[in-house]
Structure formats: C-alpha cells, structure tokens
Design a protein around this motif. Structure first.
Motif, PDB file in Angstrom:
ATOM      1  N   HIS A  46       0.838  -1.202   0.000  1.00 41.84           N
ATOM      2  CA  HIS A  46       0.000   0.000   0.000  1.00 41.84           C
ATOM      3  C   HIS A  46       0.869   1.245   0.000  1.00 41.84           C
ATOM      4  O   HIS A  46       2.094   1.166   0.115  1.00 41.84           O
TER       5      HIS A  46
ATOM      6  N   HIS B 220       1.225   3.904   1.995  1.00 40.06           N
ATOM      7  CA  HIS B 220       1.733   4.663   3.145  1.00 40.06           C
ATOM      8  C   HIS B 220       3.245   4.819   3.032  1.00 40.06           C
ATOM      9  O   HIS B 220       3.938   3.907   2.583  1.00 40.06           O
TER      10      HIS B 220
ATOM     11  N   ASP C 191       5.579   4.631   5.157  1.00 36.45           N
ATOM     12  CA  ASP C 191       6.427   3.632   5.816  1.00 36.45           C
ATOM     13  C   ASP C 191       6.434   2.300   5.060  1.00 36.45           C
ATOM     14  O   ASP C 191       7.046   1.332   5.508  1.00 36.45           O
ATOM     15  N   HIS C 192       5.766   2.269   3.906  1.00 39.06           N
ATOM     16  CA  HIS C 192       5.815   1.080   3.038  1.00 39.06           C
ATOM     17  C   HIS C 192       6.392   1.392   1.651  1.00 39.06           C
ATOM     18  O   HIS C 192       6.920   0.511   1.000  1.00 39.06           O
TER      19      HIS C 192
ATOM     20  N   HIS D 197      -7.205  -1.596   4.646  1.00 43.01           N
ATOM     21  CA  HIS D 197      -6.446  -0.690   5.523  1.00 43.01           C
ATOM     22  C   HIS D 197      -6.519   0.753   5.014  1.00 43.01           C
ATOM     23  O   HIS D 197      -6.930   1.652   5.740  1.00 43.01           O
TER      24      HIS D 197
ATOM     25  N   ASP E 186      -0.406  -4.003   5.954  1.00 45.12           N
ATOM     26  CA  ASP E 186      -1.125  -3.498   7.129  1.00 45.12           C
ATOM     27  C   ASP E 186      -2.582  -3.912   6.970  1.00 45.12           C
ATOM     28  O   ASP E 186      -3.178  -3.709   5.914  1.00 45.12           O
TER      29      ASP E 186
ATOM     30  N   HIS F 105      -5.955   0.352  11.450  1.00 44.50           N
ATOM     31  CA  HIS F 105      -5.312  -0.941  11.715  1.00 44.50           C
ATOM     32  C   HIS F 105      -6.237  -1.877  12.473  1.00 44.50           C
ATOM     33  O   HIS F 105      -6.951  -1.446  13.381  1.00 44.50           O
TER      34      HIS F 105
HETATM   35 ZN    ZN Z   1      -0.189   1.503   6.513  1.00 48.60          ZN
END
Ligand code: ZN
Length: 465
Positions: A61, A63, A65-66, A167, A192, A414
C-alpha cells in the motif's frame, strides 16, 4: 527459499522484506523509517541487499512507511518491476513526490543548522535522502497492475495474488505461491490490515490456506479498539462542545484514508442534523486533497455504500462548508477563524506539515480541542501532546498545552489485537513472523499465539523457508 528482514523489525516503520525463491529476488515494500528527525541515518543506511539485484517489488500500500524508500532504491540501482494495485500506484506517486519535497527541505534545514553551529558547510549531512527527480524516475518501474483476488504470474513458478487488506484505499495482503521442482510453498505478507466495519472500506480478506509462512503486522497487537459507532458519536460530541465553548477543532490527520474518513463522517453528521449545516471545514493538505480526488476514481476499493454513491455521481465527501486549501496563502487565512471551524491537516503525527501552524494558533487556547484520530509513534510531537506534555516546542517557540486533548482510537486504520488474532487463526500458518510493531507489543501478542511457531526477526535476520 529464503526470507529476510530489512525494516519494520521490532519497530513500526520502514517495512521491507526480501523473499528469494525460484531464482528471483522479490522485495515486499520499501518503506521509510518515520518518527523523529534522527532517523535520517537509518533511512540512508545500506539496505542489507544490493538494490540492483531485486527483480520485483510488491507494494502492499501507499503509506510512506511502506513505499517511502522506493526512490532511494531506484537511485541505488533498482531496475526491476514494481507491482501494485491501481489505487496504490496513484497514491504512491503523490506520497513519494511529497516525501521527496520534504527530504529536500529537511536537507536544506540540516545544512543551515550545521552552518550555524560549525561556521562551515556540511559535506554529507546536507544531502537529501532523494530528490524530486529520483521520485519521478522511480515511477518508471511501476509495471503490471494487480487486481484483488486475481492471480498474476510474476515469473515462471511464482504466482502472486493481492487480496483486499481493508487498511487504506488500494491496500493489499500479498499471497505468493512458489513452485520449485516438486515443492510448493505459500508465503503470505499481511501488509497493514484494516479495522473491519469502517465506513469507507471493506473488511480485510483472509487469503487461502494452507500457508507455510506468514509475515504479520502487529501495530495494535496490544489493544482492542472501540467500535466505530460510539467512536463517531464521541467525535460529534467533541465538535459540538468545542463550538459551544467558542473554539476550533484541530484534527492532525493522515492524508490517506483518515482525512477522507473524517470528511465522510462530518458529512453524515451534517446530513442527519447532528452537526451544524454551515460548519466550516478545512482540508488543509495538498496531499490529502489529491488523495480525496484519487479516492473518487476507485469504487472497486470501497465499501458497497460508498461505491454506490461514487457510481451514482454523488461526492461522498461533499459538505456545504468545506474548503480545500492547496495554497499556503489560503492555509494561513484559516488562522482568521477563531471559532466554529474543523481543521484537518497533516502530518498525522505532527512531525511536520501545516498542522504545526494550526497547533501554534490553537493549542494554547482553552476553548479549542485537538483530536488525535490515528497512531502516534514514540518520539513524535503528537505522542508528546497525547502523553500530557504541559508545553511543547513548535517553530522554536514553547507553546502551553491548554486546549482539550482527545484521542479517539476507534478510527484506526489498523486491525486491533482481536482482529489480528482472528485473521491469524483463520490462516493457520505453519510459521509466523511478527513485524511492524513496537517490541513490547509484539511480545505480548506472540504470547497469545499459543501453539504457533512464532519468530520476531531482528533487522537483517534471514530464515530458510
Ligand atoms: Zn499503513
């Protein structure tokens, strides 16, 4: 077959896992470490593998942090194929370009600080992690588009299926089926996982069993969320009470998903007479505005009610008093509203972005409310305010915290502990690797997986599957 771990190991950010199978090297996510400015070193450190050796990158996805280190991966030699859903691809483009812009800004800030402290220009510290051009270049590696539930032949002997993770828009769990000679293996990466029952998205899909190895996120492995109904009610009450006191409601908000969810909830509040019709709502984040527009293009990712609205040409985010403020000058003009406004701005953890201006103007006022509706990592400004700091430093100024601070967790994108346990229970993997969680949370969660073979990989650890 080998599985190795290169981020979000005993931490919640920087997701990056490497699967080596059937002669291919497949990366799952390449996220940025987030939380505090000291993480620049973690982000710029070596990946733990050769970027040029990666054949495929499966992106769960959009985000940060991904996907936030993808431009760096390309800059360091990645020439493989990135596979993602259509919505993820569109959102990741916006997120990576925004991140590149922030990296450039931060590098300038570090250079100025170094110059002030040492009286000379810094050599390495002023280099951005990557530039806007790097982010644009990396877009060239987005290849095939994944459709939920439809297997895709990644390479001979390797099939990948993206399943709706519920998510954020376009988010997926990825199921990798590998055939090597007579051996068959199935590895699932949860990505996530969403919190079922939220208004915009569907519940997470459980991939088919049997599963040899599962890489599972554990962000909220230690808590149970409030149901969404009472959560929305609590939010309406905070808005009403704040307006009655003559203040504003400031909502630090993630640009993807949370901002759209809050707009949708505010819209419903106005529709059913729960909130004032002419309440002023500001979506003060260029990225959130773009994400809202992208949302409207993807009914295939939405909950049935929202998909129907979109297909009928109804804007699920429309409010009579809604303002999209893209320009900085429009953003500054919001400060003229001393009461009756709901201000949504990023970043969600208050580590940067326009929210800091709004906190400076509203945090010291008793009549205002700050409403946290998302996860706040340790070390962030959001976390300090939530933890009850009496004053915080914003733009080199100490600001007293006198506004009412609310944390409304039921909006979480989440899955909570029980949802994670349930999802894991239905999948029944032979081995489980826990990632994307703070260490104590992960340990507590592991203790509930009685009878399962559980690992909590350290950064750089690798396992034969
Ligand atoms: Zn995420």
């Amino acid at each position: 077959m080998k599985l190795s771990f290169h981020g979000a190991d005993r931490g919640v950010t920087g997701s990056c896992h490497l699967l080596e199978c059937a002669g291919r090297r497949i990366l799952v996510d390449c996220g940025l470490y987030q939380g505090s400015s000291e993480l620049h070193e973690d982000n710029s450190a070596a990946f733990g593998f050769e970027a040029s050796s990666i054949d495929h990158l499966l992106l769960t996805h959009a985000h940060l942090d991904h996907c936030g280190r993808i431009p760096l991966l390309a800059r360091r030699g990645f020439r493989g194929e990135i596979v993602a859903t259509a919505a993820t691809r569109e959102l990741a483009r916006v997120v990576m370009l925004d991140s590149a812009h922030l990296q450039e800004e931060e590098a300038r800030y570090r250079a100025r600080r170094h110059q002030r402290r040492h009286g000379r220009a810094a050599a390495v510290a002023s280099e951005p992690l990557y530039t806007t051009l790097d982010a644009l270049d990396s877009l060239a590696y987005f290849g095939r588009t994944a459709t939920y539930g439809e297997p895709l032949e990644l390479a001979p002997g390797i099939r990948v299926t993206f399943e709706d993770a519920g998510h954020i828009l376009g988010s997926a769990s990825v199921c990798v089926d590998v055939e090597e000679g007579s051996e068959r293996r199935r590895i699932v990466f949860s990505g996530d996982l969403g919190n079922a029952g939220r208004p915009l998205l569907r519940a997470p899909v459980v991939p088919p069993s049997p599963v040899d190895a599962l890489v599972l996120e554990t962000t909220y492995g230690d808590r149970v969320h409030r149901p969404i109904g009472p959560t929305i009610e609590e939010f309406y009450q905070v808005v009403e009470q704040t307006f009655r006191r003559g203040g504003n409601v400031v909502v630090p908000s993630f640009a993807l998903e949370r901002a759209q969810e809050i707009l949708f909830v505010l819209r419903e509040g106005v529709e059913n007479g729960r909130l004032p019709r002419l309440m002023q709502v500001f979506l003060d984040s260029p990225m959130a505005i773009s994400a809202t527009e992208i949302f409207a293009r993807h009914p295939e990712c939405c909950a049935p009610q929202v998909a129907q609205m979109l297909q009928a040409g109804i804007d699920p985010f429309h409010l009579p008093g809604l303002h999209y403020t893209r320009d900085a000058s429009e953003s500054e003009a919001i400060n003229r509203f001393s009461s009756g406004a709901v201000i949504l701005a990023g970043a969600g953890m208050c580590s940067g972005g326009r929210i800091r201006h709004h906190l400076r103007h509203n945090l010291w006022r008793e009549d205002c409310s700050i409403v946290f509706v998302g996860f706040a990592a340790r070390g962030t400004l959001a976390r300090r305010i939530i933890d009850g700091a009496e004053s915080v430093r914003i733009f080199d100024e100490d600001i007293r915290v006198r506004a009412q601070v609310h944390t409304i967790n039921g909006f979480s994108a989440h899955a909570d502990r029980d949802e994670l346990l349930q999802w894991h229970g239905r999948l029944k993997p032979r081995r489980t690797f826990l990632v994307h969680g703070e260490e104590d949370v992960m340990r507590g969660f592991a203790s509930r997986l009685a009878g399962a073979q559980v690992e909590m990989p350290e950064l750089g650890a690798s396992y034969a599957i």
